[in-house]
Design an enzyme around this catalytic site. Structure first.
Site, PDB file in Angstrom:
ATOM      1  N   ASN A  49     -11.119  -4.050   6.190  1.00 17.70           N
ATOM      2  CA  ASN A  49      -9.747  -3.957   5.714  1.00 17.70           C
ATOM      3  C   ASN A  49      -9.641  -3.423   4.289  1.00 17.70           C
ATOM      4  OD1 ASN A  49      -6.766  -4.834   5.481  1.00 17.70           O
ATOM      5  ND2 ASN A  49      -7.784  -6.043   3.883  1.00 17.70           N
TER       6      ASN A  49
ATOM      7  N   TYR B  48      -6.294   9.824  -0.388  1.00 15.06           N
ATOM      8  CA  TYR B  48      -6.126   8.672   0.502  1.00 15.06           C
ATOM      9  C   TYR B  48      -6.027   9.139   1.951  1.00 15.06           C
ATOM     10  CZ  TYR B  48      -3.758   4.736   2.798  1.00 15.06           C
ATOM     11  OH  TYR B  48      -3.398   3.725   3.665  1.00 15.06           O
TER      12      TYR B  48
ATOM     13  N   SER C 219      -8.346 -11.218   0.485  1.00 13.60           N
ATOM     14  CA  SER C 219      -7.705 -12.171  -0.421  1.00 13.60           C
ATOM     15  C   SER C 219      -6.200 -11.997  -0.536  1.00 13.60           C
ATOM     16  CB  SER C 219      -8.330 -12.070  -1.818  1.00 13.60           C
ATOM     17  OG  SER C 219      -8.057 -10.808  -2.396  1.00 13.60           O
ATOM     18  N   ARG C 220      -5.663 -10.889  -0.013  1.00 16.86           N
ATOM     19  CA  ARG C 220      -4.224 -10.656  -0.182  1.00 16.86           C
ATOM     20  C   ARG C 220      -3.711  -9.680   0.862  1.00 16.86           C
ATOM     21  NH1 ARG C 220      -3.094  -5.914  -3.544  1.00 16.86           N
ATOM     22  NH2 ARG C 220      -5.024  -4.786  -3.987  1.00 16.86           N
TER      23      ARG C 220
ATOM     24  N   LYS D  66      -8.620   8.298   5.054  1.00 20.64           N
ATOM     25  CA  LYS D  66      -8.233   7.572   6.268  1.00 20.64           C
ATOM     26  C   LYS D  66      -8.499   8.410   7.514  1.00 20.64           C
ATOM     27  CE  LYS D  66      -6.867   3.655   4.566  1.00 20.64           C
ATOM     28  NZ  LYS D  66      -7.518   2.373   4.926  1.00 20.64           N
TER      29      LYS D  66
ATOM     30  N   SER E  13      -4.390   3.709   8.845  1.00 22.97           N
ATOM     31  CA  SER E  13      -3.063   4.016   8.323  1.00 22.97           C
ATOM     32  C   SER E  13      -2.415   5.110   9.165  1.00 22.97           C
ATOM     33  CB  SER E  13      -3.194   4.505   6.872  1.00 22.97           C
ATOM     34  OG  SER E  13      -1.996   5.084   6.396  1.00 22.97           O
TER      35      SER E  13
ATOM     36  N   VAL F 136     -17.712  -3.709  -1.685  1.00 21.64           N
ATOM     37  CA  VAL F 136     -18.141  -3.248  -0.365  1.00 21.64           C
ATOM     38  C   VAL F 136     -18.490  -1.763  -0.341  1.00 21.64           C
ATOM     39  CG1 VAL F 136     -17.056  -5.079   0.975  1.00 21.64           C
ATOM     40  CG2 VAL F 136     -15.698  -3.090   0.294  1.00 21.64           C
TER      41      VAL F 136
ATOM     42  N   GLY G 137     -11.732  -7.334   1.793  1.00 23.30           N
ATOM     43  CA  GLY G 137     -10.431  -7.298   1.141  1.00 23.30           C
ATOM     44  C   GLY G 137      -9.496  -8.347   1.718  1.00 23.30           C
TER      45      GLY G 137
END
Length: 264
Positions: A93, A159, A15-16, A163, A145, A67, A13
């Protein structure tokens, strides 16, 4: 000379957002970097990050892969090894945080969240560890997180639980891989002002609420997360293993109070 001079790193991840910042910080410290992206829509962003990294004097490449898919993860690592060499630093990431309350979560949302936030760490780390064990050296850093430790919102239980699972996976891997001189650690950001949080922070008053809730009275930055990753990936952290480094301004160490006395 950078702290990671000549090391080979892979950032999922990348790219941003936080991933991009991690790539740039690794490159600034001398690491050659592979930038993973998932979909064709992210290709241009990934290529832009690659150019930024190469401008810092390191080798860089982009590699597309889901992934959460074992076959694609294996192909990704093969491609990185052919072009850059064996991965010595893996930064897991990639992550998603779709907002849906518990009673409305769809099975597809649940599966996508766990595939991206947990299964990808398992798949990528297992593949990376196979070559790290041979070399008796490796650094795995998972981007987690504040939700790894506390309930941060009533509308992302999938989420938060993912995590928390990734946190325990980090600890388990650290114990098993430690004897091979492989460090496994994690960083725990609070809300960071990236495009992943754009809609959330755009809600009326939300940015101010997030800042006021933080003991530092500010949001974190993607670069700060990159700084923490660099430390955990460096030889300065050789004796740090199984640790979750919170980069949250102290958010998770203070319980919310109905009538806070700090300013009285």
């Amino acid at each position: 000379m950078g702290r990671l001079q000549g090391k080979i790193a892979l950032v999922t991840g990348g790219s941003r957002g936080i991933g991009e910042a991690v790539v740039i910080r690794l490159a600034e410290e001398g690491a050659h970097v592979a930038i993973n992206f998932t979909s064709d829509s992210s290709r241009d962003k990934a290529e832009a990050v690659r150019k930024q990294a190469e401008a810092l004097g390191v080798r860089a490449m982009t590699v597309q892969a889901d992934v959460g898919s074992k076959s694609e993860v294996l192909s990704m690592f093969d491609a990185v090894e052919r072009e850059l060499g064996p991965v010595e630093i893996l930064v897991n990431n990639a992550g998603v945080a779709p907002f849906e309350s518990f009673l409305k979560i769809k099975e597809e949302t649940w599966d996508r969240t766990y595939n991206t936030n947990v299964k990808s760490i398992f798949l990528c780390s297992q593949r990376a560890a196979s070559s790290m064990i041979e070399r008796r050296y490796g650094k795995i850093v998972n981007v987690l997180s504040t939700a790894s430790l506390v309930v941060t919102s009533p509308v992302i239980p999938h989420y938060q639980s993912s995590k928390a699972a990734a946190h325990m996976l980090t600890k388990g891997m650290a114990i098993e891989l430690g004897p091979y001189n492989i460090n496994v650690n994690a960083v725990g950001p609070s809300t960071v002002d990236t495009d992943m949080c754009t809609d959330f922070l755009a809600a009326p008053g939300m940015r101010e609420k997030e800042m006021n809730a933080n003991p530092m009275k500010r949001l974190g930055t993607a670069r700060q997360i990159g700084d923490a990753v660099v430390f955990l990936a460096s030889d300065e952290a050789m004796q740090v293993n199984g640790h979750l480094l919170m980069v949250d301004g102290g958010l998770t160490v203070k319980a919310a109070q109905p009538d806070d006395q700090l300013e009285r």
